[in-house]
Design an enzyme around this catalytic site. Structure first.
Site, PDB file in Angstrom:
ATOM      1  CG  ASP A   1      -5.196   3.376   1.211  1.00 30.16           C
ATOM      2  OD1 ASP A   1      -4.889   3.538   2.391  1.00 30.16           O
ATOM      3  OD2 ASP A   1      -4.844   4.150   0.309  1.00 30.16           O
TER       4      ASP A   1
ATOM      5  CB  THR B   1      -0.553   2.008  -1.133  1.00 30.86           C
ATOM      6  OG1 THR B   1      -0.074   3.215  -1.749  1.00 30.86           O
ATOM      7  CG2 THR B   1      -1.525   2.359  -0.029  1.00 30.86           C
TER       8      THR B   1
END
Length: 401
Positions: free
Chosen positions: A92, A176
């Site tokens: 990320d 995510t």
């Protein structure tokens, strides 16, 4: 040819506000060669250089995500938790740093509105881990990347006010939760460019997107892993398989929304945090996830996980007809969860509005440009169903605020 054309293909809407054949001198940029080729209609488009850079950056970020995910389940240290309990990974932060660095080389004057900041990495001594994954995927560097290079790239921001602004909007990984599950759940790298308050282009990359084998698609695309979807205002929405280093050039194909015009025949996506019963359409129709057993007073609900951008992918590619999200007082809707999806759906022939039927106000958050405040919520559709759904919502007037 539409990848997921069902049941009939809608023509692209004719309202286009930007010219598409003349490169724009208005944005300050440095000329670099960009590896990724563009769809034919976008090669001479107004923001073709920006689109090319965006495609290249998103492709690099997707390869970074794939590599980190491969190591995710052999190294416990690669899975982290943010303070709000949203799972987040080195991928990320790495994807945000990588895209920021790549765009900063070409367009140093354009700021970035993005999800992550480097404070978490610095406080947990994780900057070196991000430096390593970014170095592996970045374009050639004159010097080795440092911790400062990466943290500054992650934190690259702009100063805004009430006037229309120009900036990139990035969600380094939307979904995510799906990323760390290691399942078939989708995750998306999403990047859009806003010019003077208007979204002019967008690129989404979904490394684990699966081809719909039942859809009409040229045979040569069937084995391509993942998807890159790109849109430029006035040039349509296009997609291709996610290229790898051995096969960097992959042909683009046109994406169009589906052609359903009856509300109960459409295919629907909703947020994972919401239920069908919480939405105004539930008073008119029930829902089912059983594609082979949809009742006369039911709609088909597609269990698409995770995040918002994969729902936009579904609508823009013709796999879904509608994505509807209700605004909640306990949760702020973030611009990076929607901006790139808006341009991809619109250029595929669809429509995106709030529940009043107005376009999303990107400048509602005057200071940071991070938040959206759509009355009622957000409605994404193939356009053919949009007005009737808005009328159903309006008939339940108490849901709009």
């Amino acid at each position: 040819m539409n990848l997921f054309q069902n049941p009939t293909t809608k023509l692209l809407q004719s309202h286009r506000r930007f010219t598409v054949c003349s490169p724009s001198p208005s944005l300050s940029r440095r000329r670099f060669s960009v590896r990724s080729s563009l769809p034919s209609l976008a090669q001479n488009a107004k923001y073709n250089a920006e689109l090319g850079a965006a495609v290249d950056a998103v492709e690099r970020a997707c390869r970074l995500c794939v590599d980190v995910k491969r190591s995710l389940f052999t190294s416990d240290g690669r899975i982290l938790e943010k303070n709000d309990q949203t799972p987040v990974t080195i991928a990320d932060f790495g994807a945000q740093a990588l895209i920021s660095l790549e765009l900063g080389k070409l367009f140093p004057s354009i700021p970035l509105v993005a999800e992550e900041d480097s404070a978490f990495l610095r406080s947990n001594n994780l900057v070196d881990s991000v430096v390593n994954v970014v170095t592996d995927k970045a374009s050639s560097q004159d010097k080795a990347l440092t911790q400062a290079d990466v943290t500054e790239a992650i934190d690259r921001r702009g100063e805004f006010g009430p006037k229309p602004a120009t900036y990139w909007v990035l969600d380094p990984i939307d979904g995510t939760r799906g990323f760390v599950k290691g399942s078939e759940a989708l995750y998306v790298v999403g990047l859009a460019l806003v010019v003077e308050g208007q979204i002019v282009l967008g690129v989404m990359g979904c490394p684990n997107w699966k081809v719909d084998k039942s859809a009409s698609k040229p045979h040569e695309y069937e084995n391509e892993p993942g998807i890159i979807m790109a849109a430029h205002v006035g040039c349509g929405t296009w997609a291709k398989g996610l290229p790898d280093l051995q096969n960097p050039e992959v042909n683009w194909y046109r994406c169009l929304v589906d052609g359903y015009t009856l509300v109960h025949k459409g295919r629907y996506c909703i947020s994972e945090s919401q239920t069908w019963d919480s939405l105004p359409l539930s008073s008119s129709f029930g829902s089912t996830t059983d594609v082979d057993n949809v009742g006369d007073e039911e709609v088909l609900l597609l269990p698409t996980c995770c995040g918002s951008l994969c729902k936009y992918l579904m609508v823009a590619s013709g796999r879904a007809s509608v994505f509807i999200q209700r605004a909640r007082v306990d949760r702020v809707i973030k611009v990076w969860d929607h901006a790139v999806g808006v341009i991809c759906v619109q250029e595929a022939g669809g429509k995106v509005t709030d529940w009043n039927g107005d376009r999303l106000d990107l400048a509602a958050d005057e200071v940071e440009r991070k938040a959206l405040f759509p009355p009622g919520g957000i409605l994404v559709s193939n356009s053919g169903l949009h007005q009737e759904i808005l009328e159903i919502i309006a008939s339940k007037s108490s849901v709009i605020s």
